[in-house]
Scaffold this motif. Structure first.
Motif, mmCIF file in Angstrom:
data_model
loop_
_atom_site.group_PDB
_atom_site.id
_atom_site.type_symbol
_atom_site.label_atom_id
_atom_site.label_comp_id
_atom_site.label_asym_id
_atom_site.label_seq_id
_atom_site.Cartn_x
_atom_site.Cartn_y
_atom_site.Cartn_z
ATOM 1 N N GLU A 1 0.844 -1.199 0.000
ATOM 2 C CA GLU A 1 0.000 0.000 0.000
ATOM 3 C C GLU A 1 0.875 1.243 0.000
ATOM 4 N N CYS A 2 0.423 2.277 -0.713
ATOM 5 C CA CYS A 2 1.179 3.521 -0.843
ATOM 6 C C CYS A 2 1.268 4.244 0.506
ATOM 7 N N THR B 1 -7.165 4.548 -2.809
ATOM 8 C CA THR B 1 -5.904 3.979 -2.350
ATOM 9 C C THR B 1 -5.173 3.358 -3.523
ATOM 10 N N SER B 2 -3.873 3.234 -3.395
ATOM 11 C CA SER B 2 -3.051 2.568 -4.397
ATOM 12 C C SER B 2 -2.478 1.317 -3.747
ATOM 13 N N ARG B 3 -2.907 0.152 -4.234
ATOM 14 C CA ARG B 3 -2.427 -1.115 -3.675
ATOM 15 C C ARG B 3 -1.997 -2.057 -4.790
ATOM 16 N N TYR B 4 -0.978 -2.837 -4.504
ATOM 17 C CA TYR B 4 -0.490 -3.865 -5.416
ATOM 18 C C TYR B 4 -0.426 -5.184 -4.661
ATOM 19 N N ILE B 5 -0.676 -6.293 -5.362
ATOM 20 C CA ILE B 5 -0.550 -7.627 -4.775
ATOM 21 C C ILE B 5 0.644 -8.302 -5.423
ATOM 22 N N THR B 6 1.506 -8.878 -4.596
ATOM 23 C CA THR B 6 2.680 -9.579 -5.084
ATOM 24 C C THR B 6 2.966 -10.762 -4.166
ATOM 25 N N THR B 7 4.005 -11.528 -4.455
ATOM 26 C CA THR B 7 4.388 -12.654 -3.602
ATOM 27 C C THR B 7 5.808 -12.453 -3.114
ATOM 28 N N GLU C 1 4.420 -3.159 2.706
ATOM 29 C CA GLU C 1 3.560 -4.324 2.966
ATOM 30 C C GLU C 1 2.637 -4.048 4.142
ATOM 31 N N ILE C 2 1.356 -4.433 4.000
ATOM 32 C CA ILE C 2 0.410 -4.306 5.102
ATOM 33 C C ILE C 2 -0.071 -5.692 5.488
#
Length: 60
Positions: free
Chosen positions: A13-14, A25-31, A58-59
């Motif tokens: 999350e930004c 909100t600006s969120r990205y999902i990654t591993t 990371e949240i």
């Protein structure tokens, strides 16, 4: 059968977006590999609302 491993999905999350006062909100999902990087992940990603590259953390 699915592989068993240490990779988990995390949400980034930004950090600058909250301070800007703009809605959304600006969120990205990654591993990430939990074994190699146990601490929280930080990446510089593009925020389409602010139209610039910002720090995403990371949240939980």
């Amino acid at each position: 059968m699915a592989k068993k491993g240490n990779r988990v999905q995390v949400i980034l999350e930004c950090t600058e977006h909250k301070d800007s006062g703009m809605p959304g909100t600006s969120r990205y999902i990654t591993t990430k590999n939990k074994k190699n990087t146990p601490e929280r992940m930080e990446r510089r990603k593009y925020n389409p609302i602010l139209k610039k590259v910002t720090l995403h953390r990371e949240i939980k």
